[in-house]
Design a protein around this motif. Structure first.
Motif, PDB file in Angstrom:
ATOM      1  N   UNK A 346     -85.162  25.476 -55.836  1.00  0.00           N
ATOM      2  CA  UNK A 346     -84.435  26.659 -55.360  1.00  0.00           C
ATOM      3  C   UNK A 346     -85.395  27.824 -55.129  1.00  0.00           C
ATOM      4  N   UNK A 347     -86.316  28.025 -56.061  1.00  0.00           N
ATOM      5  CA  UNK A 347     -87.245  29.147 -55.942  1.00  0.00           C
ATOM      6  C   UNK A 347     -88.198  28.955 -54.777  1.00  0.00           C
ATOM      7  N   UNK A 348     -88.746  27.748 -54.630  1.00  0.00           N
ATOM      8  CA  UNK A 348     -89.623  27.470 -53.492  1.00  0.00           C
ATOM      9  C   UNK A 348     -88.861  27.673 -52.183  1.00  0.00           C
ATOM     10  N   UNK A 349     -87.619  27.213 -52.120  1.00  0.00           N
ATOM     11  CA  UNK A 349     -86.816  27.359 -50.900  1.00  0.00           C
ATOM     12  C   UNK A 349     -86.664  28.824 -50.516  1.00  0.00           C
ATOM     13  N   UNK A 350     -86.373  29.655 -51.501  1.00  0.00           N
ATOM     14  CA  UNK A 350     -86.209  31.090 -51.228  1.00  0.00           C
ATOM     15  C   UNK A 350     -87.511  31.707 -50.730  1.00  0.00           C
ATOM     16  N   UNK A 351     -88.633  31.355 -51.368  1.00  0.00           N
ATOM     17  CA  UNK A 351     -89.918  31.915 -50.944  1.00  0.00           C
ATOM     18  C   UNK A 351     -90.292  31.458 -49.534  1.00  0.00           C
ATOM     19  N   UNK A 352     -89.973  30.213 -49.198  1.00  0.00           N
ATOM     20  CA  UNK A 352     -90.226  29.743 -47.837  1.00  0.00           C
ATOM     21  C   UNK A 352     -89.374  30.517 -46.831  1.00  0.00           C
ATOM     22  N   UNK A 353     -88.106  30.731 -47.157  1.00  0.00           N
ATOM     23  CA  UNK A 353     -87.223  31.485 -46.262  1.00  0.00           C
ATOM     24  C   UNK A 353     -87.715  32.915 -46.090  1.00  0.00           C
ATOM     25  N   UNK A 354     -88.291  33.492 -47.149  1.00  0.00           N
ATOM     26  CA  UNK A 354     -88.785  34.863 -47.086  1.00  0.00           C
ATOM     27  C   UNK A 354     -90.179  34.957 -46.470  1.00  0.00           C
ATOM     28  N   UNK A 355     -90.794  33.818 -46.179  1.00  0.00           N
ATOM     29  CA  UNK A 355     -92.142  33.823 -45.626  1.00  0.00           C
ATOM     30  C   UNK A 355     -93.210  34.187 -46.628  1.00  0.00           C
ATOM     31  N   UNK A 356     -92.942  33.977 -47.913  1.00  0.00           N
ATOM     32  CA  UNK A 356     -93.879  34.351 -48.972  1.00  0.00           C
ATOM     33  C   UNK A 356     -94.845  33.229 -49.340  1.00  0.00           C
ATOM     34  N   UNK A 357     -94.649  32.041 -48.776  1.00  0.00           N
ATOM     35  CA  UNK A 357     -95.572  30.922 -48.971  1.00  0.00           C
ATOM     36  C   UNK A 357     -96.026  30.430 -47.602  1.00  0.00           C
ATOM     37  N   UNK A 358     -97.360  30.283 -47.444  1.00  0.00           N
ATOM     38  CA  UNK A 358     -97.879  29.733 -46.200  1.00  0.00           C
ATOM     39  C   UNK A 358     -99.033  28.794 -46.516  1.00  0.00           C
ATOM     40  N   UNK A 359     -99.419  28.006 -45.516  1.00  0.00           N
ATOM     41  CA  UNK A 359    -100.297  26.869 -45.767  1.00  0.00           C
ATOM     42  C   UNK A 359    -101.378  26.796 -44.699  1.00  0.00           C
ATOM     43  N   UNK A 360    -102.615  26.697 -45.167  1.00  0.00           N
ATOM     44  CA  UNK A 360    -103.719  26.521 -44.226  1.00  0.00           C
ATOM     45  C   UNK A 360    -103.565  25.183 -43.511  1.00  0.00           C
ATOM     46  N   UNK A 361    -103.967  25.154 -42.244  1.00  0.00           N
ATOM     47  CA  UNK A 361    -103.787  23.954 -41.427  1.00  0.00           C
ATOM     48  C   UNK A 361    -104.518  22.758 -42.007  1.00  0.00           C
ATOM     49  N   UNK A 362    -105.555  23.009 -42.794  1.00  0.00           N
ATOM     50  CA  UNK A 362    -106.296  21.909 -43.388  1.00  0.00           C
ATOM     51  C   UNK A 362    -105.598  21.219 -44.540  1.00  0.00           C
TER      52      UNK A 362
END
Length: 428
Positions: A346-362
């Motif tokens: 649930x927490x990860x889902x919320x952070x993804x929706x808020x754009x608070x987690x991002x990932x380097x292409x590598x």
């Protein structure tokens, strides 16, 4: 006198169902479920204290949340301001874990309890109660809830429940909501529209935080099974970046495996307030035919860190030997990860929706697992399929261990049947 915005009919019912003029005055319990931000917790807690003060004097009651910290944040603080405005006296004994609340010559004691896990049931044993309010009841173990209800032996005691929906196979849904009439309970189902204090802009903001089954549960208020992708909100066009910015804080998260894959993620906090997965290490012994030792995994940690000042390494708590290896070398601070799967998702889902987690292409293995990570639709509860989940697990360990606010220890006291006070300390 405090100034309140108008209440909806459903909110008024939650507050006053026990009143002599109410058509539900003979019910033994009230259940409020449905959407987030629908006002059910505030109205229920205010009604609980009004009922306790009108009907009892010198009795003990229980306010229960998943943790005492969440209970104070979500229920006690808003309630304190409202009661002060209504002329109630209010004194908190934080070290002893209770509130003393009174009005018009009556005073009662309200104990604070956290129902985080199966061991929490022991905290509430021995106390005699005239009523109990269980906020977020669907997040509590059944043993704790049933122990709390069993303590309500004072004549006229009643049960007050609130929760957001979970899986339709959840014990509270099957044993209380579907059997509300059998248990002589008033059932009130809330939507966001039942909270007239929410503006259209606020409604839209909350609706944008969720997707998939979490949208149906927390926005529409439905008890539905989780289906399909665990993180349907993940979008490579939004969440994957070619060149992460400079970062100022760093963590590493580890899902440990010997035959199963081992996945480590390096995380950095950018000046934009976003946490980036900057790099990763992923070793699948079955695919490569090579088993790695704890010493080799520690060397992989060192190489992944690349000389950065790492605040902590969140490790699968079951990986005792690897935790000990990290501590023995003394290069990193090893932290057993918080491993609540449903809460973490649930927490990860919320952070993804808020754009608070991002990932380097590598970080190709993590990006690959986002597309494969699915709910187990045969499990009868919220449970992902245990496959293609190693980077997903290490991401969850990072979020729940490094980002989630940790609750402070507290002490509660209880009253046994002889009226003596007993103290019990527990670290949550």
């Amino acid at each position: 006198m405090a100034k309140f915005s108008r209440f909806s009919p459903k909110q008024l019912a939650a507050m006053g169902w026990w009143c002599p003029q109410s058509p539900w005055k003979d019910r033994d319990a009230v259940i409020c479920d449905g959407a987030v931000r629908s006002g059910k917790t505030f109205c229920l807690s205010l009604g609980f204290v009004l009922w306790a003060t009108a009907c009892f004097d010198g009795q003990a009651f229980a306010l229960c949340g998943k943790t005492v910290g969440s209970l104070r944040r979500n229920l006690v603080r808003p309630l304190a301001g409202a009661l002060a405005g209504l002329g109630f006296s209010w004194r908190e004994r934080a070290s002893a874990g209770y509130l003393e609340i009174g009005a018009e010559g009556r005073q009662n004691r309200f104990y604070l309890f956290g129902g985080r896990d199966e061991g929490s049931a022991a905290l509430i044993q021995g106390v005699t109660l005239a009523g109990v309010l269980l906020d977020e009841v669907a997040l509590m173990p059944r043993s704790f809830v049933e122990q709390a209800l069993a303590r309500c032996s004072v004549e006229g005691a009643r049960f007050w429940f609130s929760c957001n929906p979970e899986h339709p196979g959840h014990w509270f849904y099957t044993q209380w909501i579907q059997k509300a009439r059998e248990k002589n309970a008033l059932y009130l189902h809330f939507t966001m529209e039942d909270n007239p204090s929410l503006s259209p802009a606020v409604l839209r903001r909350y609706q944008s935080l969720y997707s998939g089954s979490f949208y149906r549960r927390f926005v529409l208020g439905e008890w539905v099974a989780a289906q399909g992708a665990v993180y349907p909100m993940f979008d490579p066009a939004v969440h994957v970046v070619q060149a992460p910015p400079a970062c100022r804080r760093f963590w590493i998260s580890c899902d440990y495996g010997t035959l199963n894959p081992a996945s480590f993620g390096l995380w950095g906090l950018g000046e934009d307030g976003v946490w980036y997965r900057l790099a990763e290490y992923y070793h699948d012994a079955r695919r490569t035919g090579v088993l790695r030792t704890d010493e080799e995994y520690h060397q992989a940690l060192v190489e992944l860190a690349g000389g950065r000042p790492i605040e902590g390494v969140a490790v699968d708590p079951s990986a005792a030997s690897f935790l000990e290896c990290i501590r023995r070398h003394g290069v990193f601070r090893a932290v057993p990860a918080q491993n609540q799967v449903a809460d973490g998702i649930r927490t990860v889902s919320t952070l993804l929706k808020q754009g608070k987690l991002r990932f380097a292409a590598g970080c190709q293995d993590c990006i690959r697992e986002f597309g494969l990570y699915r709910w187990d639709e045969q499990a009868g509860r919220d449970q992902p399929v245990k496959r293609d989940d190693h980077a997903m697990d290490d991401m969850r360990y990072f979020v729940m261990t490094a980002l989630e606010r940790r609750e402070a220890p507290f002490c509660v006291t209880s009253v046994d049947r002889g009226g003596r006070r007993t103290g019990k300390g527990d670290g949550f």
